[in-house]
Design an enzyme around this catalytic site. Structure first.
Site, PDB file in Angstrom:
ATOM      1  N   TYR A 162      -4.541  -4.875  -4.531  1.00 49.03           N
ATOM      2  CA  TYR A 162      -4.516  -3.975  -3.359  1.00 49.03           C
ATOM      3  C   TYR A 162      -4.380  -2.482  -3.711  1.00 49.03           C
ATOM      4  O   TYR A 162      -4.149  -2.141  -4.841  1.00 49.03           O
ATOM      5  CB  TYR A 162      -3.539  -4.434  -2.286  1.00 49.03           C
ATOM      6  CG  TYR A 162      -2.061  -4.577  -2.553  1.00 49.03           C
ATOM      7  CD1 TYR A 162      -1.407  -3.994  -3.612  1.00 49.03           C
ATOM      8  CD2 TYR A 162      -1.291  -5.337  -1.645  1.00 49.03           C
ATOM      9  CE1 TYR A 162      -0.047  -4.144  -3.773  1.00 49.03           C
ATOM     10  CE2 TYR A 162       0.081  -5.491  -1.812  1.00 49.03           C
ATOM     11  CZ  TYR A 162       0.692  -4.887  -2.877  1.00 49.03           C
ATOM     12  OH  TYR A 162       2.036  -5.035  -3.040  1.00 49.03           O
ATOM     13  N   GLU A 163      -4.621  -1.666  -2.736  1.00 49.48           N
ATOM     14  CA  GLU A 163      -4.697  -0.201  -2.917  1.00 49.48           C
ATOM     15  C   GLU A 163      -5.769   0.171  -3.944  1.00 49.48           C
ATOM     16  O   GLU A 163      -5.597   1.117  -4.723  1.00 49.48           O
ATOM     17  CB  GLU A 163      -3.339   0.382  -3.341  1.00 49.48           C
ATOM     18  CG  GLU A 163      -2.173   0.074  -2.428  1.00 49.48           C
ATOM     19  CD  GLU A 163      -2.361   0.526  -0.990  1.00 49.48           C
ATOM     20  OE1 GLU A 163      -3.297   1.295  -0.721  1.00 49.48           O
ATOM     21  OE2 GLU A 163      -1.572   0.089  -0.141  1.00 49.48           O
ATOM     22  N   GLY A 164      -6.880  -0.536  -3.926  1.00 44.29           N
ATOM     23  CA  GLY A 164      -7.945  -0.291  -4.899  1.00 44.29           C
ATOM     24  C   GLY A 164      -7.777  -1.237  -6.066  1.00 44.29           C
ATOM     25  O   GLY A 164      -6.848  -1.073  -6.870  1.00 44.29           O
TER      26      GLY A 164
END
Lengths: 600, 600
Positions: free
Chosen positions: B440-442
């Site tokens: 997550y978050e890239g």
């Protein structure tokens, strides 16, 4: 939801073009394995795994096994019917001896079946898989009476088997076993103790379960020299083969595990259960190692299998899911975005997976063939040479195969992004299931020590020297081929790193055995890289020959050449780093006092 | 069951001896952060995390979150009370601006709190953690009215915040967003669409939830240039601050995930929900990146945190569990077996973990300090230089930190053997929870591309050149110190590999951008190794100075010197291998047609 298709084309390539199984027709059992029979078995096993076993993988994980108050265990919906179909199709009998109802086919084919079944559903495949281990031990060490009573129905899968080693206080260190076996007047033994982590310990798939149990006789010496092996059936078996009284063995609990939920991992309580000695008193460890070695290769194949299943679903998603644009400009400008597969970092994970699974499959099947040669070759020297290599490769296939197998499952989950973290998509199950293979049948650190502390030194280092020579010869031959020379050069270099690391152990492990322990895992990985390199050279050679001879399936063979190059470029650089880690030795690694690992 | 103790001694060493926080007293906010205050905050945060949050980690995982038919969500037992205690203690306010009720303390201290809370219970820590991201965006881009209405109660944690980016058809590729925002007569917007994977999207911890939502205006250009950011509260807020009508936003489902079960990951349905524009129209991506950059550092810290928590439990087991004997002969012959910690391969995993967690903690806290300098330094050049480094290090801390964090959790589970696979022992939860941080978050591949494709080239490569110079200077200085010279030499060599890889990109990525993509992940890891190397040099230097000045806690400082040596010997060899993988380029990696990834 995830899906699975058996990679039969690749298996046939390895068996026919790389191992050239046809050339082994002089060995007992191989005569039955004519190319058309082998191809038919591969295709049918693939179909069975994909159509009957794979559909129960996700549902088996979600449902798990249930223990009732009376200690009986129910497997997930569909498992009983699938096992009945497995039994009817005779998959368990394939490489078992004809004497006990087996088909006497080569082990290498048995390894193919193990891969497909494990890839389709690891939790399911473990039920017949553990039976194979129990069968090996009874074949090698059981009395003719025990063999006659149990083997035919275990080979047929009418009954399933288990292996009972671990206790709460002992896993790796079997010298700590406490389970007792008291001799009875009738020649049987009363077995009492608690075993934990017993895969398939109790279930509803078969009418009887045959437990092989390590225990101590009353007068047994301490440690591993005082362990004996016993066969303890769930239901006693009459001399006429009829099922008699329920034995005093029961499932006390099912463990809650990270994965393989479809397989019942049981705490087994033995309360004076009736058992019979397998082999000699106090020689149980040797008998156990027969089970264990077969099981270790099986677990290595599980690593390959989970990687393959995860890879197929990673690759399918990468081709289907659209997100972002190729770095070189839109690949499909008419669409809102390009498929993930245009992104080099996604490709990297797919190519890593492809290089591993195809290389590992070749390695495992080659080892399967070596098992056959070690059993069946006419010349003792040929049998010994094959046995040396099986011994050397077993910890590598188990340890490297499951470490990389797990890493591959993690990478394939990564391709799915956030969707890979969602249970229903099935990618996280591959990761959870693959994780156990690094632990059971000897944790991978134990495999590494088996390799470095035992297999390297055996018979004056004959096995590793033979392995070096094989790699050198293959590299030398390939260097004359323009297509293969670059690959061969890199693999030769990696082999050089392995030789240097081996020499370093020779020079430094005697003075301080911790130097061997400190480098054991890097050495196992280094050997894995070189062994896969050897396989990639052989596959590239076979592909190059096929293309030269005008084979029609050019895309398949060209992909082999490209993947061999990728392997050489992307896997072999680790060899030098691993050697340098080994050569760092044990000093800094062992320097700190135990208290330094306490958080303050 | 697992346990957690905050590593306060190590944190204080980094803050006081390595970063020398006291030297930054001239910066706004740092004056409040006197050494005694800092030490007190660290100790109290550690106590709170260990005593209040950690005990809910396993139970929260087992229970998970529940959605009722009306769309309301209940968090696991104890979470609501723990969050109330968190709020009362003011942990959310620590590094928020005093203007909105914050304490205005340095970010570096905020990073300490994030580590401790995440290590104690990642699923819990995400509730206030995501609020921090939402606060950053409102601080940077919100109008004074929006700031006044929302920030004080978000800073205090009376209300929590969320980030709504992902939709079913778009994760990484935000240009594909479909959620719509229609302007209303009163200046508000009607937001309609479906968002997925919304962490803390709905819960019972607070009376209101403030969603930050990416959506498109009716006339917005296609792609990422047509995205705007909106604030959409669960309950509308009157000008007097009173809670009004329920907004048309609701939780449609809770996702079933591999881990972080205690955090409600929601499908959020917006049905004409009332929202207000944050920042300018069509400039939502810039605002989103403010949240995102803060969040990425937070996620990197999660990688460290799970590794630390797993390490503590791995180390405790290695000291407690007895199995086998030391290779050098029985270490405790009076016992039936030696503790696991005598085995070099167990040590290897512990030392790998120690070298990573302590190095990563230093890197994260250094970056926290750079965030403060980038905000607060008097000179623009000083602010810019710090900002360059924060930009460069963010993808490394996120990507390398979570890849290694996960690998560490896996290793620590491995030390527990079969017991590590059993749910009740807590080790497998660390692995499942740590896994999401790589996604997550890239996803980490996106981090690697951010590093290679964006951060390297920014301002003519100023950031990476400054980083090289820092490492070179530290190495040069250390080479004059007999204790540090070996470590410095190895890290200098790794820095050389990084320079060579950087040069290779300069020479080869222009001609074919896939060469950058193909090497991005190895480059991110290579930068991670060098960055941790820089930290180990600084820590070794600080430890060496402390010992020279007669510090009493000699065991602590000597362990730092040993671990620095271990890091240099065992981590830096990968640098050369990573460079060679990068230099292999994209050719073989991109050569196969998509069909070659289909199983036949």
């Amino acid at each position: 939801m995830s899906s699975y298709k058996a990679p039969t084309r690749d298996t046939r390539f390895i068996i026919n073009d790389v191992l050239k199984l046809e050339g082994y027709g002089h060995l007992p059992g191989f005569a039955n394995a004519s190319p058309d029979i082998v191809d038919a078995v591969i295709e049918e096993a693939g179909r069975f795994a994909a159509e009957v076993i794979a559909p129960l993988n996700a549902s088996g994980d979600a449902e798990g096994c249930t223990r009732a108050a009376d200690g009986s265990v129910t497997t997930p919906q569909g498992f009983k019917a699938a096992h009945a179909a497995f039994r009817e199709a005779g998959w368990g009998t394939l490489s078992a001896p004809e004497e006990f109802g087996g088909q006497g086919m080569p082990h290498v084919l048995g390894f193919v079946i193990e891969e497909y079944m494990s890839a389709a559903n690891q939790a399911f495949a473990m039920y017949p898989g553990l039976t194979n281990g129990a069968v090996s031990a009874l074949l090698a060490k059981g009395s003719p009476e025990l063999q006659a009573k149990y083997l035919p129905r275990m080979v047929s899968n009418e009954w399933l088997g288990t292996m009972n080693l671990t206790e709460p206080q002992c896993g790796t260190d079997l010298g700590l076993i406490r389970t007792k076996a008291e001799p009875q007047a009738d020649g049987s033994f009363a077995v009492t103790g608690t075993k934990i982590f017993i895969s398939a310990g109790e279930h509803d798939l078969t009418d009887n379960i045959i437990h092989l149990v390590l225990a101590r006789l009353p007068d047994a010496p301490a440690g591993t020299k005082g362990i004996s092996l016993f066969v303890v059936p769930k239901f006693l078996v009459g001399d006429d083969g009829s099922l008699g009284a329920r034995n005093a063995v029961s499932c006390g609990a099912i463990e809650h595990k990270m994965g393989i939920h479809g397989n019942a991992t049981c705490v087994m309580n033995y309360d004076g259960a009736t058992g019979w000695l397998v082999g000699e008193e106090n020689k149980g460890l040797a008998a156990m190692f027969i089970m264990m070695n077969a099981a270790r290769l099986g677990v290595g194949i599980q690593g390959l299998a989970q990687a393959e299943a995860a890879y197929q679903n990673g690759a399918a998603y990468a081709r289907d899911r659209r997100q972002g644009r190729a770095l070189t400009g839109p690949a499909e400008p008419q669409q809102s975005a390009d498929p993930l597969i245009v992104h080099p970092d996604v490709r990297r994970m797919l190519m890593d997976a492809k290089a591993f699974t195809e290389g590992m499959r070749a390695l495992a099947l080659w080892c399967g063939l070596l098992v056959d040669v070690a059993h069946q070759a006419a010349e003792e020297s040929e049998r010994d040479a094959a046995d040396d290599l099986v011994g050397l490769l077993t910890p590598v296939i188990k340890g490297y195969g499951t470490d990389r197998g797990f890493a591959t499952a993690v990478d394939m989950q990564q391709i799915w992004g956030g969707h890979g973290y969602i249970v229903e998509n099935g990618m996280e199950q591959f990761v959870r299931d693959a994780r156990i293979a690094m632990i059971y049948e000897g944790a991978n650190g134990v495999q590494a020590m088996d390799l470095v502390g035992r297999k390297l030194a055996l018979k004056g280092g004959r096995a590793i020297q033979a392995f070096f020579a094989l790699v050198d010869a293959e590299c030398a031959a390939a260097k004359g081929n323009e297509t293969l020379v670059d690959v061969a050069t890199r693999i030769e270099k990696a082999n050089g790193e392995l030789k240097a690391a081996t020499m370093w152990f020779l020079q430094n492990a005697m003075a301080n055995p911790n130097n061997a322990g400190a480098g054991a895992t890097p050495y196992m990985h280094l050997t894995g890289v070189v062994a896969l390199g050897l396989m990639w050279l052989r596959m590239a050679k076979a592909a190059s020959e096929a293309l030269a001879s005008g084979a029609s399936d050019t895309a398949f063979y060209e992909a082999k050449l490209t993947t061999a190059r990728y392997f050489a470029e992307r896997y072999t650089p680790d060899a030098g780093a691993l050697r340098r880690k080994i050569e760092a030795g044990a000093e800094a690694l062992m320097a700190l006092p135990a208290e330094a690992f306490e958080t303050a």
